[in-house]
Design a protein around this motif. Structure first.
Motif, mmCIF file in Angstrom:
data_model
loop_
_atom_site.group_PDB
_atom_site.id
_atom_site.type_symbol
_atom_site.label_atom_id
_atom_site.label_comp_id
_atom_site.label_asym_id
_atom_site.label_seq_id
_atom_site.Cartn_x
_atom_site.Cartn_y
_atom_site.Cartn_z
ATOM 1 N N LEU A 94 -6.908 25.046 50.427
ATOM 2 C CA LEU A 94 -6.196 26.247 49.971
ATOM 3 C C LEU A 94 -4.681 26.041 50.045
ATOM 4 C CD1 LEU A 94 -6.629 29.176 49.013
ATOM 5 C CD2 LEU A 94 -6.434 29.891 51.401
ATOM 6 N N ALA A 95 -4.202 25.380 51.090
ATOM 7 C CA ALA A 95 -2.774 25.060 51.182
ATOM 8 C C ALA A 95 -2.347 24.116 50.054
ATOM 9 C CB ALA A 95 -2.464 24.438 52.543
ATOM 10 N N PHE A 96 -3.247 23.227 49.665
ATOM 11 C CA PHE A 96 -2.983 22.314 48.556
ATOM 12 C C PHE A 96 -2.786 23.091 47.253
ATOM 13 C CE2 PHE A 96 -4.627 19.284 45.319
ATOM 14 C CZ PHE A 96 -3.691 18.290 45.493
ATOM 15 N N VAL A 97 -3.661 24.065 46.993
ATOM 16 C CA VAL A 97 -3.553 24.894 45.787
ATOM 17 C C VAL A 97 -2.282 25.743 45.833
ATOM 18 C CG1 VAL A 97 -4.663 26.715 44.441
ATOM 19 C CG2 VAL A 97 -6.050 24.925 45.489
ATOM 20 N N ALA A 98 -1.956 26.292 46.994
ATOM 21 C CA ALA A 98 -0.739 27.101 47.125
ATOM 22 C C ALA A 98 0.507 26.266 46.872
ATOM 23 C CB ALA A 98 -0.694 27.734 48.514
ATOM 24 N N SER A 99 0.531 25.027 47.349
ATOM 25 C CA SER A 99 1.687 24.151 47.114
ATOM 26 C C SER A 99 1.857 23.866 45.629
ATOM 27 C CB SER A 99 1.513 22.838 47.884
ATOM 28 O OG SER A 99 1.424 23.068 49.275
ATOM 29 N N MET A 100 0.748 23.679 44.924
ATOM 30 C CA MET A 100 0.851 23.426 43.483
ATOM 31 C C MET A 100 1.413 24.632 42.754
ATOM 32 S SD MET A 100 0.483 21.152 41.235
ATOM 33 C CE MET A 100 0.765 21.201 39.474
ATOM 34 N N ASN A 101 1.022 25.829 43.156
ATOM 35 C CA ASN A 101 1.546 27.027 42.504
ATOM 36 C C ASN A 101 3.030 27.232 42.804
ATOM 37 O OD1 ASN A 101 -0.647 28.875 41.105
ATOM 38 N ND2 ASN A 101 -1.646 27.879 42.833
ATOM 39 N N LEU A 103 5.125 24.824 43.119
ATOM 40 C CA LEU A 103 5.805 23.881 42.232
ATOM 41 C C LEU A 103 5.829 24.401 40.796
ATOM 42 C CD1 LEU A 103 5.617 20.075 42.387
ATOM 43 C CD2 LEU A 103 5.156 21.151 40.194
ATOM 44 N N ILE A 104 4.746 25.043 40.375
ATOM 45 C CA ILE A 104 4.667 25.528 38.991
ATOM 46 C C ILE A 104 5.730 26.587 38.724
ATOM 47 C CG2 ILE A 104 3.230 26.842 37.388
ATOM 48 C CD1 ILE A 104 0.806 25.421 38.593
ATOM 49 N N PHE A 105 5.911 27.521 39.657
ATOM 50 C CA PHE A 105 6.839 28.624 39.446
ATOM 51 C C PHE A 105 8.261 28.320 39.910
ATOM 52 C CE2 PHE A 105 2.715 30.859 39.687
ATOM 53 C CZ PHE A 105 2.758 31.510 38.459
ATOM 54 N N SER A 106 8.512 27.115 40.386
ATOM 55 C CA SER A 106 9.832 26.791 40.932
ATOM 56 C C SER A 106 10.870 26.724 39.813
ATOM 57 C CB SER A 106 9.782 25.453 41.680
ATOM 58 O OG SER A 106 9.455 24.404 40.790
ATOM 59 N N GLY A 107 12.051 27.240 40.113
ATOM 60 C CA GLY A 107 13.170 27.172 39.186
ATOM 61 C C GLY A 107 14.402 26.545 39.795
ATOM 62 N N LEU A 112 11.318 23.757 44.408
ATOM 63 C CA LEU A 112 10.564 22.606 43.918
ATOM 64 C C LEU A 112 10.172 21.674 45.053
ATOM 65 C CD1 LEU A 112 9.633 20.679 41.534
ATOM 66 C CD2 LEU A 112 11.938 19.719 41.645
ATOM 67 N N PHE A 113 11.101 21.453 45.984
ATOM 68 C CA PHE A 113 10.819 20.504 47.058
ATOM 69 C C PHE A 113 9.768 21.047 48.024
ATOM 70 C CE2 PHE A 113 11.806 17.967 50.856
ATOM 71 C CZ PHE A 113 11.756 16.709 50.283
ATOM 72 N N ILE A 114 9.707 22.354 48.216
ATOM 73 C CA ILE A 114 8.670 22.924 49.084
ATOM 74 C C ILE A 114 7.288 22.639 48.513
ATOM 75 C CG2 ILE A 114 7.717 25.079 49.970
ATOM 76 C CD1 ILE A 114 10.538 26.170 50.159
ATOM 77 N N GLY A 115 7.117 22.933 47.223
ATOM 78 C CA GLY A 115 5.827 22.643 46.599
ATOM 79 C C GLY A 115 5.555 21.165 46.497
ATOM 80 N N TRP A 116 6.583 20.378 46.192
ATOM 81 C CA TRP A 116 6.435 18.927 46.016
ATOM 82 C C TRP A 116 6.016 18.267 47.331
ATOM 83 C CZ3 TRP A 116 7.566 16.310 41.341
ATOM 84 C CH2 TRP A 116 7.602 14.924 41.416
ATOM 85 N N ASP A 117 6.702 18.592 48.404
ATOM 86 C CA ASP A 117 6.376 17.991 49.693
ATOM 87 C C ASP A 117 5.081 18.572 50.263
ATOM 88 O OD1 ASP A 117 7.348 15.924 51.245
ATOM 89 O OD2 ASP A 117 8.176 17.269 52.745
ATOM 90 N N THR A 222 -0.666 15.875 38.037
ATOM 91 C CA THR A 222 0.032 16.530 36.928
ATOM 92 C C THR A 222 1.380 17.114 37.346
ATOM 93 O OG1 THR A 222 -1.132 18.614 37.382
ATOM 94 C CG2 THR A 222 -2.144 17.098 35.809
ATOM 95 N N ALA A 223 1.700 17.063 38.635
ATOM 96 C CA ALA A 223 2.958 17.658 39.107
ATOM 97 C C ALA A 223 4.161 16.945 38.498
ATOM 98 C CB ALA A 223 3.017 17.610 40.634
ATOM 99 N N GLY A 224 4.146 15.626 38.486
ATOM 100 C CA GLY A 224 5.262 14.885 37.922
ATOM 101 C C GLY A 224 5.412 15.096 36.429
ATOM 102 N N ILE A 225 4.283 15.125 35.711
ATOM 103 C CA ILE A 225 4.332 15.347 34.265
ATOM 104 C C ILE A 225 4.840 16.750 33.963
ATOM 105 C CG2 ILE A 225 2.892 15.557 32.199
ATOM 106 C CD1 ILE A 225 1.230 13.278 33.227
ATOM 107 N N PHE A 226 4.412 17.729 34.757
ATOM 108 C CA PHE A 226 4.890 19.090 34.547
ATOM 109 C C PHE A 226 6.399 19.188 34.784
ATOM 110 C CE2 PHE A 226 5.627 23.497 35.966
ATOM 111 C CZ PHE A 226 5.130 24.167 34.863
ATOM 112 N N LEU A 227 6.900 18.452 35.770
ATOM 113 C CA LEU A 227 8.349 18.439 36.019
ATOM 114 C C LEU A 227 9.099 17.851 34.834
ATOM 115 C CD1 LEU A 227 10.823 18.758 37.873
ATOM 116 C CD2 LEU A 227 10.257 16.519 38.858
ATOM 117 N N ILE A 228 8.584 16.750 34.269
ATOM 118 C CA ILE A 228 9.240 16.139 33.109
ATOM 119 C C ILE A 228 9.178 17.068 31.902
ATOM 120 C CG2 ILE A 228 9.242 14.139 31.575
ATOM 121 C CD1 ILE A 228 8.002 12.508 33.823
#
Length: 560
Positions: A94-101, A103-107, A112-117, A222-228
Motif C-alpha cells: 500500500l505504501a508502494f501504491v501511495a508513493s506512485m500516486n 509522483l503522479i500528482f507532483s508538480g 517528486l522526490f518524496i514519491g521517487w524515493d 513507468t515512473a521514469g517514462i512518466f517524468l520524461i
C-alpha cells in the motif's frame, strides 16, 4: 482464518479509481486543469513549495494505477493466504501504491522526490521480501541502479536554485533548463530500466508475483517514462535528447526481446517483455510523440497486469514451478485462465482489435515517417520479430502442449477470477476507448503499403518461427547477463579489490621492486586472459563497457 485486509484495501482502491476516473473524464470534457501549491518558505527570491497538478494526464494515469492496484490486492488475498507475514506485505504494498500516486500528482521537485524515493525504498523492501540469497542480490541490483536516478534528482535541485524556482510547470527556455532536462532525462532512463540500466528489471522477479504485477505494469518502471512525458509536455526536447531516447529505446527493446527467446522461466519472460515494451515507449518519446507514448503506457499497464495475474494463477496451480517446459496442459485444466493468458499475450504482439494495436502499431508506422536513424529503425524491426517469436513460443509451451507436470491442481477462487475479468475488459477495450475519448492521441501515418506490410511480415515470421522453435533453447551467457550488465552490477563490490591489493603491496616498500613487478605482470596477464574467457564473471565491467562502445559507435555511424 484468512486475513480480509487485502480485500478491504482492494475495495478502497476501487473506490478511488471510480473517483479519479470521474474527475479525469471531467478534465477531458472541460479541458481544464488545477494546480495546488503550498508554499513552505521563501529565501533569496527562491520559493520553496509543494505543488500538485490535477489535469487529465495525472488523473487518468492515477485511475489506471488504482484499478490495477485494486486487482492486485484482490489477487493477493488468495496468493499470499499462507504467508505468515501477509499483513506486513500488504502495508508495504500500500505504501508502494501511495508513493506512485505522489509522483503522479507532483508538480515540484520536492514532491517528486518524496514519491521517487518512496518507490525506491518500498520496492527494495518488497523485492527482498522472501529474504533468500537471490532476492537479496536482486534487491541490491535494484537499489544500486535506482540510487543513480535518486542522485541525479538531488543534483537537479542545484539547477532549480539557479532558476529561482522548484516547480517544473513553467520553466524558462535557456541553457540552464537544457542541462536540467538532460539530468532528469537520464534519471528517468535509470528508473525505467533503459539500457545500460536494464539489469535490475529481470532480477526484480525475486519479489512475490503480486508485486511483479504492480511493478511491471503501472508503477516503478513507468515512473521514469512518466517524468520524461511530463517534461516533454512543457519543454520540447532537444535533438540530442531525442537521439539519446531513440538509441536507448531501440537497444532496450532489442535486448528484452532477444533475451526472452533464450529464457525458460515464465516470470522472467514476462519481465523481459516489459523491458521490451518500455523500450517502445522511450523510442516513441524520441520520435517526439509524448501523447502516443502515454497512450501505449496505459494500454501496456492494463494487459501486462493481466498477464502477470494469469501467470501467477498458473504458478499457484503448479505449486511454484516456473519453467514453461513443465507447464503444459494448462488450457485443458483452466480454460478461463488460458484464454486470459492468450489475450494478454496477443496484446504484446499488437494483434488487431486489441488495446495495444492502437498504440504499438501506430508507433511502428510513425517510426518510418519521423525517425532519421536507420540503426534504430532496424533494431526496432528485429525487436518486433523477437517479440512475436517468444510470445508464440511461450503460448505453445503453456497452452497448447501436453501436460508435463503431474501435480497440477485446480484453483478457481473468486478473488482471482474477478480481477482477471476486470483487467480483461481493459486489455481488450481500453485502446479503442482512449483513442475515441482523448483527441490528443489521434495520429495520422502516411507510409506506403510496403512499410506497413513489412511490419506485418516481420511479426508473422516471428510467430511461425516461435511455433516451430525448440522449447529448450541453448543457454547464452551474452543474453542471460543482459549484454554483461548483470555481473557488472552484482560484482561491483569486487571492482575495487585490485586497488586494495595494490595498496596492501605498498607495505613491502622499496626493498622488493622485483616482487611488485612480477605481481603486477601476473595480475595483468590474468585479467587479459579472463577478458577473452566469456563464461567467466571476471572483467565484467570491461565487457559491458566494450559492448556499449560498440553500440554507440554503430549508432554514431548512422547518426543515431
Amino acid at each position: 482464518m484468512l486475513n480480509t485486509k487485502s480485500l478491504k484495501f482492494s475495495v478502497i482502491l476501487f473506490s478511488l479509481f471510480t473517483l479519479s476516473f470521474c474527475c479525469g473524464m471531467g478534465a477531458f470534457l472541460l479541458e481544464d486543469s488545477m494546480i495546488l501549491s503550498v508554499e513552505i518558505f521563501e529565501m533569496s527570491s527562491s520559493n520553496f513549495s509543494f505543488d500538485m497538478v490535477f489535469d487529465k494526464t495525472s488523473l487518468s494515469f492515477a485511475s489506471v494505477v488504482m484499478i490495477i492496484s485494486s486487482s492486485v490486492f484482490s489477487f493477493s488475498y488468495n496468493y499470499m493466504s499462507e504467508d505468515p507475514f501477509k499483513e506486513r506485505f500488504l502495508w508495504i504494498l500500500l505504501a508502494f501504491v501511495a508513493s506512485m500516486n505522489l509522483l503522479i500528482f507532483s508538480g515540484s521537485v520536492f514532491f517528486l522526490f518524496i514519491g521517487w524515493d518512496g518507490l525506491g525504498i518500498t520496492s527494495f523492501a518488497l523485492i527482498i521480501y522472501y529474504q533468500s540469497f537471490d532476492s537479496l542480490s536482486a534487491g541490491f541490483q535494484t537499489l544500486m541502479i535506482n540510487r543513480i536516478g535518486d542522485s541525479l534528482i538531488v543534483l537537479s535541485t542545484f539547477l532549480f536554485v539557479v532558476l529561482g524556482q522548484f516547480n517544473f510547470i513553467s520553466l524558462p527556455n535557456n541553457y540552464w533548463v537544457l542541462a536540467l532536462v538532460l539530468i532528469l532525462l537520464f534519471a528517468g532512463l535509470s528508473k525505467s530500466a533503459q539500457y545500460p540500466f536494464s539489469s535490475w528489471l529481470p532480477a526484480a522477479m525475486a519479489a512475490p508475483t503480486p508485486v511483479s504485477a504492480l511493478v511491471h505494469s503501472s508503477t516503478l518502471v513507468t515512473a521514469g517514462i512518466f517524468l520524461i512525458i511530463r517534461l516533454s509536455y512543457w519543454i520540447p526536447l532537444s535533438s540530442e535528447g531525442c537521439s539519446v531516447l531513440l538509441f536507448c529505446g531501440a537497444v532496450t527493446c532489442l535486448l528484452g526481446g532477444w533475451s526472452a527467446t533464450y529464457e525458460n522461466d515464465l516470470k522472467k519472460i514476462i519481465a523481459l517483455s516489459t523491458l521490451s515494451q518500455l523500450g517502445v515507449m522511450v523510442f516513441c518519446l524520441g520520435l517526439g510523440l509524448p501523447f502516443l507514448s502515454l497512450f501505449h503506457l496505459y494500454t501496456h499497464a492494463l494487459f501486462k497486469a493481466l498477464l502477470f495475474i494469469a501467470a501467477g494463477h498458473i504458478l499457484m496451480t503448479s505449486f511454484g514451478a516456473q519453467d514453461i517446459r513443465l507447464l503444459g496442459g494448462v488450457g485443458m485444466l483452466m480454460p478461463f485462465t488460458s484464454v486470459v493468458f492468450g489475450v494478454s499475450s496477443f496484446c504484446l504482439v499488437g494483434a488487431p482489435f486489441l488495446s495495444a494495436f492502437y498504440s504499438k502499431h501506430m508507433i511502428l508506422e510513425k517510426m518510418f515517417m519521423l525517425s532519421n536513424s536507420t540503426f534504430s529503425v532496424v533494431l526496432m524491426l528485429v525487436a518486433t520479430f523477437f517479440t512475436a517469436k517468444y510470445v508464440s513460443r511461450s503460448m505453445k509451451c503453456i497452452l497448447w502442449s501436453k501436460s508435463n507436470y503431474s501435480v497440477l491442481s485446480k484453483s478457481n477462487n473468486l478473488s482471482v477470477i474477478l480481477p482477471m475479468s476486470v483487467l480483461s475488459i481493459g486489455a481488450i477495450y481500453s485502446g479503442k476507448f482512449i483513442f475515441l475519448v482523448d483527441c490528443s492521441n489521434l495520429e495520422m501515418s502516411y507510409v506506403s503499403s510496403t512499410w506497413g506490410s513489412l511490419i506485418n511480415l516481420v511479426t508473422l515470421v516471428g510467430v511461425i518461427l516461435g511455433l516451430f522453435s525448440s522449447s529448450a533453447p541453448k543457454n547464452n551467457f551474452f543474453l542471460s547477463s543482459m549484454f554483461f550488465l548483470t555481473p557488472m552490477i552484482t560484482l561491483s563490490s569486487k571492482m575495487l579489490s585490485p586497488m586494495l591489493k595494490s595498496v596492501g603491496s605498498l607495505d613491502y616498500g622499496w626493498l622488493e621492486p622485483s616482487y611488485l613487478l612480477k605481481s603486477s605482470m601476473f595480475i595483468s596477464g590474468s585479467n587479459l586472459s579472463s577478458f577473452f574467457m566469456w563464461p567467466n564473471y571476471h572483467m565484467s565491467l570491461l565487457r559491458s563497457v566494450s559492448v556499449m562502445i560498440m553500440l554507440f559507435s554503430i549508432a554514431y555511424m548512422f547518426n543515431f
